[in-house]
Motif scaffolding. Structure first.
Motif, mmCIF file in Angstrom:
data_model
loop_
_atom_site.group_PDB
_atom_site.id
_atom_site.type_symbol
_atom_site.label_atom_id
_atom_site.label_comp_id
_atom_site.label_asym_id
_atom_site.label_seq_id
_atom_site.Cartn_x
_atom_site.Cartn_y
_atom_site.Cartn_z
ATOM 1 N N ARG A 83 0.820 -1.212 0.000
ATOM 2 C CA ARG A 83 0.000 0.000 0.000
ATOM 3 C C ARG A 83 0.856 1.265 0.000
ATOM 4 O O ARG A 83 0.472 2.276 -0.595
ATOM 5 C CB ARG A 83 -0.912 0.019 1.232
ATOM 6 N N GLU A 84 2.005 1.188 0.649
ATOM 7 C CA GLU A 84 2.832 2.409 0.694
ATOM 8 C C GLU A 84 3.473 2.702 -0.648
ATOM 9 O O GLU A 84 4.045 3.770 -0.842
ATOM 10 C CB GLU A 84 3.880 2.327 1.807
ATOM 11 N N ARG A 85 3.382 1.746 -1.571
ATOM 12 C CA ARG A 85 3.932 1.997 -2.912
ATOM 13 C C ARG A 85 2.902 2.606 -3.854
ATOM 14 O O ARG A 85 3.172 2.812 -5.028
ATOM 15 C CB ARG A 85 4.475 0.704 -3.511
ATOM 16 N N VAL A 86 1.681 2.832 -3.357
ATOM 17 C CA VAL A 86 0.679 3.544 -4.177
ATOM 18 C C VAL A 86 1.054 5.011 -4.174
ATOM 19 O O VAL A 86 1.141 5.641 -3.121
ATOM 20 C CB VAL A 86 -0.742 3.332 -3.617
ATOM 21 N N ILE A 87 1.249 5.573 -5.415
ATOM 22 C CA ILE A 87 1.792 6.940 -5.500
ATOM 23 C C ILE A 87 0.771 7.976 -5.932
ATOM 24 O O ILE A 87 1.052 9.166 -5.933
ATOM 25 C CB ILE A 87 2.999 6.978 -6.464
ATOM 26 N N GLY A 88 -0.446 7.529 -6.292
ATOM 27 C CA GLY A 88 -1.437 8.536 -6.683
ATOM 28 C C GLY A 88 -2.770 7.901 -7.013
ATOM 29 O O GLY A 88 -2.881 6.677 -7.190
ATOM 30 N N ILE A 89 -3.774 8.749 -7.075
ATOM 31 C CA ILE A 89 -5.145 8.308 -7.388
ATOM 32 C C ILE A 89 -5.704 9.222 -8.462
ATOM 33 O O ILE A 89 -5.524 10.445 -8.406
ATOM 34 C CB ILE A 89 -6.062 8.395 -6.145
ATOM 35 N N GLY A 90 -6.376 8.624 -9.417
ATOM 36 C CA GLY A 90 -7.096 9.419 -10.413
ATOM 37 C C GLY A 90 -8.522 8.927 -10.516
ATOM 38 O O GLY A 90 -8.814 7.771 -10.169
ATOM 39 N N ALA A 91 -9.422 9.777 -11.005
ATOM 40 C CA ALA A 91 -10.832 9.376 -11.112
ATOM 41 C C ALA A 91 -11.458 9.916 -12.387
ATOM 42 O O ALA A 91 -11.172 11.053 -12.789
ATOM 43 C CB ALA A 91 -11.624 9.855 -9.902
ATOM 44 N N ASP A 92 -12.255 9.097 -12.996
ATOM 45 C CA ASP A 92 -13.118 9.568 -14.083
ATOM 46 C C ASP A 92 -14.544 9.232 -13.729
ATOM 47 O O ASP A 92 -14.791 8.320 -12.927
ATOM 48 C CB ASP A 92 -12.746 8.898 -15.407
ATOM 49 N N THR A 93 -15.483 9.945 -14.333
ATOM 50 C CA THR A 93 -16.909 9.727 -14.034
ATOM 51 C C THR A 93 -17.733 9.937 -15.297
ATOM 52 O O THR A 93 -17.228 10.404 -16.315
ATOM 53 C CB THR A 93 -17.425 10.726 -12.973
ATOM 54 N N THR A 94 -19.023 9.606 -15.173
ATOM 55 C CA THR A 94 -19.962 9.989 -16.220
ATOM 56 C C THR A 94 -20.092 11.510 -16.221
ATOM 57 O O THR A 94 -19.697 12.178 -15.262
ATOM 58 C CB THR A 94 -21.361 9.407 -15.960
ATOM 59 N N LEU A 264 -8.753 4.322 3.538
ATOM 60 C CA LEU A 264 -8.302 3.434 2.474
ATOM 61 C C LEU A 264 -7.007 2.702 2.806
ATOM 62 O O LEU A 264 -6.596 1.785 2.092
ATOM 63 C CB LEU A 264 -8.114 4.238 1.172
ATOM 64 N N GLY A 265 -6.349 3.120 3.857
ATOM 65 C CA GLY A 265 -5.077 2.488 4.191
ATOM 66 C C GLY A 265 -3.964 2.903 3.256
ATOM 67 O O GLY A 265 -3.104 2.095 2.888
ATOM 68 N N LEU A 266 -3.977 4.154 2.851
ATOM 69 C CA LEU A 266 -2.943 4.670 1.944
ATOM 70 C C LEU A 266 -2.193 5.788 2.644
ATOM 71 O O LEU A 266 -2.600 6.270 3.693
ATOM 72 C CB LEU A 266 -3.597 5.194 0.660
ATOM 73 N N ARG A 267 -1.123 6.234 2.007
ATOM 74 C CA ARG A 267 -0.359 7.331 2.585
ATOM 75 C C ARG A 267 -1.116 8.635 2.360
ATOM 76 O O ARG A 267 -1.591 8.903 1.255
ATOM 77 C CB ARG A 267 1.015 7.444 1.910
ATOM 78 N N ALA A 268 -1.214 9.439 3.415
ATOM 79 C CA ALA A 268 -1.825 10.764 3.248
ATOM 80 C C ALA A 268 -0.916 11.603 2.369
ATOM 81 O O ALA A 268 0.307 11.422 2.353
ATOM 82 C CB ALA A 268 -2.028 11.446 4.593
ATOM 83 N N GLY A 269 -1.543 12.485 1.561
ATOM 84 C CA GLY A 269 -0.759 13.430 0.777
ATOM 85 C C GLY A 269 -0.384 12.963 -0.600
ATOM 86 O O GLY A 269 0.088 13.771 -1.416
ATOM 87 N N ILE A 270 -0.587 11.685 -0.926
ATOM 88 C CA ILE A 270 -0.266 11.282 -2.309
ATOM 89 C C ILE A 270 -1.210 12.037 -3.241
ATOM 90 O O ILE A 270 -2.343 12.339 -2.888
ATOM 91 C CB ILE A 270 -0.385 9.753 -2.531
ATOM 92 N N PRO A 271 -0.733 12.400 -4.443
ATOM 93 C CA PRO A 271 -1.545 13.270 -5.289
ATOM 94 C C PRO A 271 -2.808 12.592 -5.805
ATOM 95 O O PRO A 271 -2.816 11.400 -6.109
ATOM 96 C CB PRO A 271 -0.611 13.625 -6.444
ATOM 97 N N ALA A 485 0.486 12.724 -12.217
ATOM 98 C CA ALA A 485 0.368 13.672 -11.106
ATOM 99 C C ALA A 485 1.457 13.402 -10.060
ATOM 100 O O ALA A 485 1.983 14.321 -9.429
ATOM 101 C CB ALA A 485 -1.034 13.557 -10.475
ATOM 102 N N ALA A 486 1.832 12.128 -9.893
ATOM 103 C CA ALA A 486 2.883 11.776 -8.923
ATOM 104 C C ALA A 486 4.260 12.214 -9.407
ATOM 105 O O ALA A 486 5.112 12.643 -8.624
ATOM 106 C CB ALA A 486 2.853 10.261 -8.683
ATOM 107 N N GLY A 487 4.483 12.100 -10.723
ATOM 108 C CA GLY A 487 5.774 12.523 -11.274
ATOM 109 C C GLY A 487 6.832 11.452 -11.143
ATOM 110 O O GLY A 487 6.708 10.500 -10.356
ATOM 111 N N SER A 488 7.898 11.622 -11.926
ATOM 112 C CA SER A 488 8.930 10.585 -11.988
ATOM 113 C C SER A 488 9.667 10.452 -10.652
ATOM 114 O O SER A 488 10.104 9.350 -10.285
ATOM 115 C CB SER A 488 9.914 10.872 -13.131
#
Lengths: 565, 565
Positions: A83-94, A264-271, A485-488
């Motif tokens: 979980r700590e290797r998750v670097i970002g979240i994106g979302a699409d919707t209708t 969600l059990g993720l790191r706070a602040g990830i983009p 959004a996370a970047g290299s």
């Protein structure tokens, strides 16, 4: 270096899906779907009004939690994931699916005061209660601000932002008055995840703004107060409570809030990436490039192309949206669509023939044995109107050429062909407007399941038909946006070009045109265009009506090699 | 005075029917049907050529014997009937159904030499092998003898006399050479009954001659030798072996031969009427009068009207036949037709929907609950081409206005409406050409069984729809002709007017137009005419193609009283 992961969220009509993908190659390591609880499979209906379609924001929040947690739980069964290797979240919707929120950016529908008020719900994309308002907006814009209509194809839709808000003002003024602002679902989800608690500070994406809310930097953002006052003075006042700027996905909407990081059990602040519509992030997930049309084929289609944003904005008659940055930063996102594709076949098989999935398969088998032109049929694919390029919902279907021997399988094939001709009209319009299209990448169930469909499209279009490698291109595209959004530095990418190249793919199977079939379809397409332009009311349409049936018969006889004995 | 009786014989496509009727009131006292034995239900087919349809003359003779004897046997169970009180026989048949005969007027097909030769059989009306020949006859007549085409609507058909004989000459010259003459089935049956044994002495009826063989006293009978020589010199030679004069039913073909009197148990010498086609004697049996259109509705329709023969012969564009005396002496017989009526519904229900009789009934019930204009659909009834008034077999069907909700019942109703609009085109053409039509009398199963059908026709036409009293109008009409041939002295009648008045009737049930429905159908018919003239290639057709779909939607919304919410 150890793997990194991005989460893509896709809020559809009936459910939300979360995918966890490996940033190195876009491979899915976990996925989960959560259905919405309210109404009919998530859609709140009104027995007295078939045009009404709403959704409950509580469903979104619940599905967001359930789908993301489910996908992460699934990912945890994959070696190398953490979980700590998750670097970002994106979302699409209708979209356009706007909802009214209070000053703290909370949906009014969650306020007990509006519990029983459908106008306080999210106004789902396919809600058509605002037809009158759309017509008035179009009329007033044609007269006073034609520039607003140029990038949206000339007609404002009842499905869009301003039509719905105006409708709310008229039928539920109490809701309108209580709304601090209105927010598209595509912007609401990132706002939730980033913990925005001030209606004035919701980050807005340019995809929803540009395609649905008449937003453009060319005229300083949203439509002018003067224009909105011509609709209603209260809409002019609302403008101040909306936004001045909307953003492409070249920046993040913000960082994941501590509260949601905990949930969600993720790191706070990830983009959290800027939100966009499903079709647009879907195009990203399908690896869109210049020269490629991405077709998301379902009940209807959404077609996405891109053109360089450093060139002039193409004026493309009848194309419903051309918005800088709506697909990716640095490109015009161009959106077109066909009003009925899967729905047209469903109508024939299920409504007329009263069959089921097995009949779909049977008719497809039988239709596959026919040669182009053999049935003598020609159809227009307008049973649900025409979205592109005629932009006219008040068109209807047409079937021509039937004899006393015409079979249901022949009609089935003619309807697929009609949608392919409709697709070719879009490709031709883009190409002649300076956005050349040379290949088509398809997403969606029909494309993947129906080989006949793909063959006919290749033969009609004369271009190769490709299939996106992912079955979940919108969610994958949202994950791509998250990786960017996370970047290299964080293990993501600095550009969409790099991210797309690494994270998206095509299936190996491809459908290339058969030259002989393409030649026959060229002739049929010419007749389709005659009927299309004639019945579509295109000024100066050249239609030789009195010979159409005879030309179809002659083509048929040439194709089957027969004739009277 | 004791009752007298007449026999009517009706030679259909699959069987022959005999009726014995009371001359006083036309009441049937005995009837019997005898099927043909050869081929598929009497039709000899060729697996290699779907256009071929022939019949074996032996079947006719056998059915003639069996049907007549059966009907007489049945009549003998009726009090008051006696064989010696039968005063005449009349016959009607399908047509054009010509057959080659030898010098003794015997069918070549009965000669063992031609046993396996399909060209020696009777060429059934629906044999379409002579399409090329028909096109050539039309072309040559247009150039060299346009007067020949005026009374037949401008186009010579592949179903007709000369086309078939020419075809025989080309594909089976041995048969052509062996034929002493050719005779229509309608003339062959009276020739058999009257014992004609000389090919030169077969009495010919003006019905078959005028409608199918280009016969008219205006140009001295059959087409000139010069004209026929342009087709083939051997056809010019054949002319001398055909006939110079053809007769209306104002005289008998002859008296019943001793041989057949013996076979049937009737008095020798009773008059046998001149033969005619089923539709023409059917019109007599339906009580045809000026102002009445008799519609014989089956798979297709045949429509018959009359106009006074002492007036000028009307020139009616697109009407397939206008022949002096073809229905009754003293009147022009006018023949029109629709290429598909029952067949169109059968196509929808059985071919497309893959249903049966029960589905016919179900769709009819569901369609009856719809209001005119409610479906938003408009169809052209051309799945089998258009016989009247466009006279164009190379036209095909059209269905317009469908949405994603359009049902099979709505299409079913739209197809009935399309045939009713097609019927109205014929009525309008007759009326505007000086043959005013004020009521329609229907014969045939669809009319009697399907109330929805009759209501729609009444509402579309704006005229009352009536039903013939007899279910066997062709056979009854043949019996009327027999009673007239017998004359009043023998217990028959001296004129068709008297005989019709006494022997024919209408059913009490009648369908009168509903003014509101008629008004809606006026609007739909105007749109039908636009499409009809446009797709039919009528020069100068005024079609506002680009608004058709919108006008249908607007009409639909007006009719259902709804609109967008």
């Amino acid at each position: 270096m150890a793997s990194t992961f991005a989460i893509g969220l896709d809020f559809g009509t009936n459910s939300a899906r979360a995918v966890v993908v490996d940033c190195a190659d876009g491979r899915t390591v976990g996925t989960h779907v959560a259905g919405y609880r309210s109404g009919e499979r998530g859609v709140v209906l009104d027995p007295g009004d078939p045009h009404l379609a709403r959704q409950h924001p509580a469903d979104y929040l619940e599905a967001l939690r359930e789908a993301t947690r489910g996908a992460l739980a699934a990912a945890e069964r994959t070696p190398g994931f953490a979980r700590e290797r998750v670097i970002g979240i994106g979302a699409d919707t209708t979209g356009s699916t706007p909802l009214p929120v209070d000053a703290r950016a909370r949906p009014l529908a969650l306020d007990p005061e509006f519990r029983d008020e459908p106008a306080a719900l999210a106004w789902l994309w396919k809600d058509h209660t605002a037809a009158e308002e759309a017509a008035e907006i179009t009329r007033i814009a044609r007269e006073h601000a034609p520039e607003y209509l140029a990038p949206i194809g000339g007609t404002y839709s009842s499905e869009w932002f301003w039509s719905k808000i105006w409708r709310c003002l008229r039928v539920a003024p109490r809701v309108f008055d209580a709304a601090a602002t209105w927010v598209e679902l595509a912007d609401y989800i990132p706002a939730v995840l980033t913990g925005v608690d001030d209606a004035r500070r919701i980050p807005r994406g340019v995809c929803a703004a540009g395609h649905k809310a008449l937003y453009s930097p060319e005229w300083g953002g949203l439509p002018s107060r003067e224009f909105l006052a011509r609709l209603d003075s209260r809409l002019a006042e609302l403008r101040d409570r909306l936004y001045d700027e909307a953003h492409a996905a070249d920046r993040a909407a913000g960082g994941l809030s501590a509260e949601w990081a905990d949930v969600l059990g993720l790191r706070a602040g990830i983009p959290v990436a800027i939100g966009a519509f499903d079709a647009h992030y879907g195009a990203v997930g399908a690896g869109i490039e210049p020269g490629t049309l991405v077709k998301i084929i379902g009940t209807s289609t959404c077609d996405i192309a891109i053109a360089p944003a450093d060139g002039p904005r193409a004026e493309i008659r009848g194309i419903c949206g051309i918005v800088n940055g709506s697909v990716m930063p640095g490109w015009y996102g161009i959106e077109a669509g066909q009003s009925a594709v899967g729905d047209l076949l469903r109508w024939w098989v299920e409504v007329v023939c009263e069959g089921d999935e097995r009949l779909h398969a049977e008719l497809s088998d039988r239709a596959a044995r026919l040669r182009p032109g053999e049935s003598g049929l020609l159809a227009l694919d307008w049973n649900n109107g025409n979205r592109t390029v005629l932009v006219d919902p008040r068109l209807t279907g047409l079937l021509l050429g039937q004899t006393l021997h015409t079979t249901r399988a022949e009609v089935y094939r003619a309807l697929i062909e009609a949608t392919a001709f409709g697709a070719r009209v879009i490709v031709d319009r883009l190409t002649e407007s300076g956005v050349p299209i040379e290949r088509v990448v398809c997403c969606g169930g029909i494309a993947a399941k129906n080989e006949l469909f793909m063959r006919i499209y290749a033969d009609v279009l004369g271009h190769p038909m490709l299939l996106a490698g992912s079955d979940q291109t919108p969610a994958l595209g949202a994950a791509v946006a998250a990786a960017v959004a996370a970047g290299s530095a964080a293990g993501g990418y600095d550009t969409f070009a790099e991210a797309k190249a690494r994270m998206t793919s095509l299936k190996e199977e491809r459908f290339t045109p058969d030259p002989a079939a393409h030649a026959v379809y060229d002739e049929l397409y010419a007749m389709y265009r005659e009927l299309h332009d004639g019945f579509g009311g295109v000024p100066g349409a050249a239609v030789e009506l009195g010979t159409v049936m005879k030309r179809l018969l002659a083509l048929r006889e040439r194709v089957v090699g027969g004739g009277a004995s």
